[in-house]
Design a protein around this motif. Structure first.
Motif, mmCIF file in Angstrom:
data_model
loop_
_atom_site.group_PDB
_atom_site.id
_atom_site.type_symbol
_atom_site.label_atom_id
_atom_site.label_comp_id
_atom_site.label_asym_id
_atom_site.label_seq_id
_atom_site.Cartn_x
_atom_site.Cartn_y
_atom_site.Cartn_z
ATOM 1 N N PHE A 201 -0.252 -7.522 4.802
ATOM 2 C CA PHE A 201 0.667 -7.656 3.664
ATOM 3 C C PHE A 201 0.260 -8.848 2.807
ATOM 4 N N ASP A 202 -0.061 -9.960 3.462
ATOM 5 C CA ASP A 202 -0.428 -11.176 2.721
ATOM 6 C C ASP A 202 -1.605 -10.923 1.795
ATOM 7 N N THR A 203 -2.612 -10.217 2.316
ATOM 8 C CA THR A 203 -3.802 -9.939 1.509
ATOM 9 C C THR A 203 -3.429 -9.112 0.284
ATOM 10 N N TRP A 204 -2.622 -8.067 0.522
ATOM 11 C CA TRP A 204 -2.213 -7.228 -0.610
ATOM 12 C C TRP A 204 -1.390 -8.057 -1.609
ATOM 13 N N ALA A 205 -0.477 -8.878 -1.059
ATOM 14 C CA ALA A 205 0.467 -9.605 -1.924
ATOM 15 C C ALA A 205 -0.265 -10.602 -2.823
ATOM 16 N N GLU A 206 -1.398 -11.131 -2.359
ATOM 17 C CA GLU A 206 -2.166 -12.047 -3.220
ATOM 18 C C GLU A 206 -2.618 -11.351 -4.494
ATOM 19 N N GLY A 207 -3.147 -10.140 -4.352
ATOM 20 C CA GLY A 207 -3.589 -9.363 -5.516
ATOM 21 C C GLY A 207 -2.408 -9.011 -6.408
ATOM 22 N N TRP A 208 -1.293 -8.678 -5.775
ATOM 23 C CA TRP A 208 -0.087 -8.308 -6.527
ATOM 24 C C TRP A 208 0.444 -9.506 -7.320
#
Ligand code: AMP
Ligand code: MG
Length: 493
Positions: A402-409
């Motif tokens: 989730f953290d990885t995705w949330a950085e891009g978001w």
């Protein structure tokens, strides 16, 4: 109610169509009708005063024992593709259209009794409904309405005092259902199969009067209607996808021209996200799995287009060409509708080409991590800042994903800028806190059926009526414990 006044002011139009559109049929009497619930707010919207009569009188009315003045009960004729196989005659086998009312907004609405006895279309069925499925439809259709998703509504539920026999003996019930109309793709198929072009033209005109009055008198009426239905269905299925709803029986006889969700049989909302999720006990091949719904909608619309061919052009080749051209627009219509839903869920107020990939990456990570669909999205607005991300990341087996995705978001949100309060407000309206979770629905139904205790049903309903608020009792928002998980749902017919 003043003497001489009627509880429901019917104004019927379907009953004026030629007799081959339906079979006139009075409802069967129920021995001891009891009102489970009258939807007072919906009644008022329909111009019906819920206080006009006592509960017993409403029970008599909705059980079909006391036919209100102006009702012209009839079973509608229709055909349909069931799991891909064409059945030339289905029709209302356990439902009767009582008639239509014009609501306080000027919209014409059907009032139908479901479970009111046999009709000429009952085939081997008993024409009855069991209490469990009636309450299930009540809960889920009202939940959909509260979620802002077009749907048939539940006006009332009554028990009949008569048992119905499925695998076991169950209490019988009737649901009074309200719809923009009950015209389905299968209604058109019924007449197309019989090469009844006159009936098809009448049905097109009737449907346009009801749902697209601005199209009346346009030269290419059939094609114009097809395009409208495509737009409505694109928005509807996109809305389903946005709340994790799986219809379960997207047969063409359950696919409405109004663009409303109809027929809550084995439908279900998913807890943990997976695109292949299927709940229906009769969907052995996963034809109606969550991720297939847009494609099935496209398929059903192509079946509608086929029925309209003789009205689209007198030259068959030209008709086919024009119908194909119209249908070919569905994937992009759907994608637009879907992205509108997903952008709102992600709090994106502007459009960027990478948005679809961003949304898809979150869903893929959710599938790998068995993340709860509703709670992940409900937690997203907190995750706008990294220190508020716990609610969303806790849904992931591996929160790092989730953290990885949330950085891009977050980078995408930063590029967009804008007003954070407005963004949170949009997300709060797009991401419900509460959905009708299967285990909660089953629990409410089981208590009602086995103990005649409607308390859990009423409590669940009142929470589902406000899906964007956090309920006082957190058990309504939580995913099922391992022991509570529901793997299969049944249509209960
Ligand atoms: P559904 O699966 O509810 O969309 O129903 C498919 C068809 O079966 C429709 O024509 C229904 O009217 C008919 N049907 C379902 N259950 C019954 C029943 N208990 N009695 C008679 N007809 C039924
Ligand atoms: Mg049906």
């Amino acid at each position: 109610m003043p003497p001489g006044q009627q509880p429901i002011s019917f104004d019927n139009s379907y009953a004026r169509l030629p007799e081959r559109f339906f079979a006139r049929q009075p409802p069967a009497a129920a021995p001891r009708p009891r009102l489970v619930r009258l939807n007072a707010a919906l009644a008022q919207e329909l111009g019906i005063d819920p206080g006009a009569m006592e509960a017993d009188a409403w029970a008599e009315l909705f059980a079909g024992n006391a036919l209100p003045e102006g009702a012209e009960p009839l079973a509608m004729a229709y055909a349909g593709h069931q799991f891909g196989n064409l059945v030339p005659q289905l029709g209302d086998g356990r439902a009767l259209l009582l008639g239509e009312v014009v609501d306080i907004h000027g919209h014409r609405r059907d009032i139908q009794l479901k479970g009111s006895g046999r009709t000429p279309f009952s085939r081997m069925g008993d024409g009855r409904a069991a209490l469990g499925p009636v309450l299930r439809e009540y809960l889920v259709s009202e939940a959909m309405h509260a979620l802002g998703i077009p749907t048939t509504r539940a006006l009332a539920a009554v028990t009949t005092g008569e048992p119905v026999f499925r695998e076991e003996r169950l209490p019988g019930a009737v649901l009074a259902r309200v719809a923009g109309s009950h015209i389905r793709v299968g209604t058109f198929q019924f007449f197309a199969i019989r090469r009844d072009e006159e009936a098809l033209s009448l049905l097109v005109a009737h449907t346009i009067t009801r749902h697209d009055p601005d199209l009346a008198g346009t030269p290419d009426a059939a094609l114009a209607l097809l395009r409208r239905v495509m737009e409505r269905q694109a928005r509807l299925v996109a809305a389903w996808m946005g709340v994790g709803f799986i219809h379960g029986v997207m047969n063409t006889d359950n696919f409405a021209l109004s663009g409303e969700t109809i027929d809550y049989g084995p439908c279900a909302f998913m807890d943990a996200y997976h695109p292949g999720r299927v709940f229906s006990s009769i969907d052995h091949q996963g034809r109606y799995a969550y991720g297939n719904q847009p494609r099935i909608a496209n398929w059903n619309l192509a079946r509608l287009a086929e029925t309209l061919l003789p009205l689209i052009d007198t030259d068959p080749d030209r008709a086919l060409e024009r119908a194909n051209e119209a249908i070919a627009a569905f994937p992009s219509l759907y994608e637009q509708a879907h992205m509108a839903v997903m952008r709102a869920k992600l709090g994106l107020m502007t459009e960027e080409p990478g948005d679809a990939a961003l949304a898809e990456a979150l869903l893929e990570a959710m599938a790998r991590n068995e993340a709860d669909f509703t709670l992940t999205f409900a937690g997203l607005s907190g995750a706008i800042s990294p220190d508020g991300a716990e609610a969303a990341r806790a849904r992931f087996v591996n929160p790092r994903e989730f953290d990885t995705w949330a950085e891009g978001w977050r980078a995408r949100l930063a590029r967009e800028g804008g007003d954070e309060a407005a963004r949170r407000a949009t997300m709060a309206r797009a991401n419900p806190q509460v959905i009708p979770r299967n285990h909660k629905v089953e629990e409410a139904l089981a208590t009602a059926v086995s103990q005649e205790d409607f308390g859990p049903f009423e409590r669940l309903l009142s929470v589902l009526e406000r899906p964007f608020d956090s309920p006082e009792d957190p058990s309504f928002t939580q995913p099922p414990a391992a022991s509570e998980r529901v793997f299969r749902t049944f249509c209960g017919t």
